[in-house]
Design an enzyme around this catalytic site. Structure first.
Site, PDB file in Angstrom:
ATOM      1  N   LYS A  43      -3.916   3.118   0.040  1.00 36.34           N
ATOM      2  CA  LYS A  43      -4.826   3.116   0.000  1.00 36.34           C
ATOM      3  C   LYS A  43      -4.845   4.689  -0.442  1.00 36.34           C
ATOM      4  O   LYS A  43      -6.297   5.303   0.042  1.00 36.34           O
ATOM      5  CB  LYS A  43      -5.590   3.749   2.034  1.00 36.34           C
TER       6      LYS A  43
ATOM      7  N   MET B 262      -2.539   8.708  13.635  1.00 37.91           N
ATOM      8  CA  MET B 262      -3.726   8.606  11.870  1.00 37.91           C
ATOM      9  C   MET B 262      -4.744  10.189  13.048  1.00 37.91           C
ATOM     10  O   MET B 262      -5.918   9.690  13.008  1.00 37.91           O
ATOM     11  CB  MET B 262      -4.658   7.655  12.733  1.00 37.91           C
TER      12      MET B 262
ATOM     13  N   ASP C 294       0.843  -1.274  -0.361  1.00 44.25           N
ATOM     14  CA  ASP C 294      -0.067   0.207  -0.248  1.00 44.25           C
ATOM     15  C   ASP C 294       0.521   1.056   0.185  1.00 44.25           C
ATOM     16  O   ASP C 294       1.970   1.362  -0.215  1.00 44.25           O
ATOM     17  CB  ASP C 294      -1.154  -0.053   1.286  1.00 44.25           C
TER      18      ASP C 294
END
Ligand code: SAH
Length: 491
Positions: free
Chosen positions: A56, A165, A34
């Site tokens: 992603k 995040m 990814d």
């Protein structure tokens, strides 16, 4: 059935992959990666192996977590060695746990290879130890993805708090921490793309870090560190102080020759973009070289003016019925790299000019008795005639033979767009053909304000004739000299 591996790719610097991770990648038949795993690592994968991008980034048709899990299981069941390459460490906020569960439930044998997690990477590369006896003895890692799911009263007591995040929610997170008693003046920092040459760091305090990241329009992936340790950065920030940190530098050499220059620039912190504008190929007609090789024992001098010249000469020698024992004459190398290539063959170099250009080579021959001597010069198809003309004037009989040629590779316009997506700071030219080919691939408008570095006067002159302005020219005409010239300019 073969195995599935969850492999931690580390935070970004490809050098931070583990040895085991590398061994596994080299064996892989199929790799699912990814955007947090550095794509440079895919160079380790054997030719023909399938590499699948599974997200992603929204624009790239990302796969859902379920799709990733079933792809993993399905490929392993086909008897393939399948590697799931994940940014950082697979088991820290990467849903690696879920992927391993899926494998376990499907009865697919698997192994997990840990990686350097991004908090470790950023602590090293942004100069912030996560613990320090004088400041903190506890660290908490927390996801900022779902603010409501976290008990911020509890988490707020952590001496060092690392939030992954959390970019979009940082304002809310900071407010909660402050309302639960955390000092608004606690040092805080956000790091994006830690350990990559375009690492971005924003430093502030808890109450203003959201303003600062917003003002800078910081984008993911970014991680926050909140705690006294952030202050240590003033002393410990080695990475962003590397002399070429923040410089985006285009290397135009042929792919198989770029490594030395690229690695050196990267060691100084530069972001290296390899854009090979020449390809080295054997001559269309090797027969003149073959004829010279048959007469090898008759030459008094062999002159090599590039590493390619050495390699392609050897290639034809190997295909002949002869070998290096035919060399009876003396050997001249134009510069240290060519010399090293010869010395690797255990051949001694008798002559090397002071400056690594043709004119200096001619000078070096001035003291030699050349009258009636036979000289072999295996070199590129297109090259200047300075050396053969001068040596012939001294009475030598010079055979100039084509050992290789440089050709213009076909380049996908997409590649060029990617290079200029973020404007480079430098373009490096290591020969006249790199200049000419670069110009035939890229319109000069596109790199108008980019600095140009040249390896020496001949390359610079070619650039000038084509209307380019060279910013720096290497004093020593080698890759090291080129790097030195850029270093000198930026300091
Ligand atoms: N398994 C990963 C984390 C994946 S979760 C690891 O061990 O690092 C995704 C979050 O990781 C991002 O939102 C960001 O907070 C963090 N992250 C990943 N790579 C990063 C990097 N190079 N620099 C800063 N943060 C990074």
């Amino acid at each position: 059935m073969k195995k599935a591996y969850l492999v931690g790719a580390g935070p970004g610097d490809p050098g931070l992959l583990t040895l085991k991770g590398r061994a596994v990648l080299e064996q892989a038949d199929c790799v699912l990666y990814d955007n947090l795993a550095n794509p440079a690592l895919l160079a380790l994968v054997k030719p023909g192996a399938e590499c699948i991008y599974v997200g992603k980034k929204k624009s790239h048709h990302p796969k859902s977590q379920e799709e990733i899990c079933s792809l993993l299981v399905e490929r392993a069941r086909q008897g393939l060695c399948v590697v799931r390459l994940k940014g950082g460490d697979p088991y820290l906020f990467g849903r690696g746990g879920e992927e391993a569960e899926a494998l376990a439930q499907a009865g697919v044998p698997f192994e997990v290879v840990p990686g350097v997690t991004s908090p470790s990477g950023l602590s090293a590369y942004a100069g912030v130890p996560l613990t320090h006896r004088e400041h903190t003895s506890a660290v908490t890692f927390v996801t900022g993805h779902a603010v409501e799911a976290i008990d911020w009263a509890k988490v707020g007591h952590a001496e060092t708090l690392v939030v992954l995040m959390g970019l979009t929610n940082i304002r809310q997170i900071a407010a909660r921490l402050i309302s639960h008693g955390k000092n608004p003046k606690t040092p805080a920092m956000a790091v994006r793309w830690a350990s990559r040459p375009f690492q971005q760091t924003i430093v502030g305090v808890l109450e203003d870090i959201a303003d600062r990241t917003e003002a800078a329009q910081m984008k993911p992936p970014a991680t926050f560190v909140i705690g006294e340790v952030v202050k240590l950065r003033d002393q410990l920030n080695w990475y962003e102080r590397l002399p070429l940190f923040g410089q985006r530098i285009v290397v135009t050499r042929a792919r198989n020759q770029a490594t030395q220059l690229s690695e050196k620039l990267a060691l100084y912190g530069a972001e290296v973009v390899e854009f090979p504008v020449i390809e080295i190929a054997p001559p269309d007609d090797p027969s003149p070289l073959d004829t010279a090789i048959q007469r090898l024992s008759q030459y008094d001098w062999l002159i090599f003016t590039s590493v390619n010249g050495v390699q392609y000469f050897l290639d034809r020698l190997d295909r002949s019925n002869l070998d290096l024992r035919q060399i009876k004459g003396k050997i001249c190398a134009i510069g240290p790299a060519t010399r090293r290539a010869l010395e690797q063959l255990h051949l001694k170099v008798d002559l090397m000019p002071e400056q690594y250009v043709a004119e200096s080579l001619v000078e070096a021959f001035q003291g030699q008795q050349l009258a009636g001597k036979r000289v072999l010069l295996p070199r590129a198809k297109v090259a200047r005639d300075v050396v053969p003309v001068a040596l012939r004037q001294q009475g030598a009989e010079v055979d100039v033979v084509e050992a290789y040629q440089t050709v213009l590779p076909t380049v996908d316009p997409k590649t060029i767009n990617e290079i200029f997506e973020r404007k480079p700071d430098w373009i490096t030219f290591t020969s006249s053909s790199t200049v000419k080919n670069f110009l035939s691939l890229v319109e000069s408008e596109r790199f108008k304000s980019v600095r140009l570095a040249s390896i020496g006067p001949v390359t610079s002159e070619t650039a000038r004739q084509l209307g380019l302005r060279i910013t720096v020219e290497a004093a020593e005409h080698t890759m090291d000299g080129l790097v030195e010239a850029i270093l000198k300019f930026v300091s």
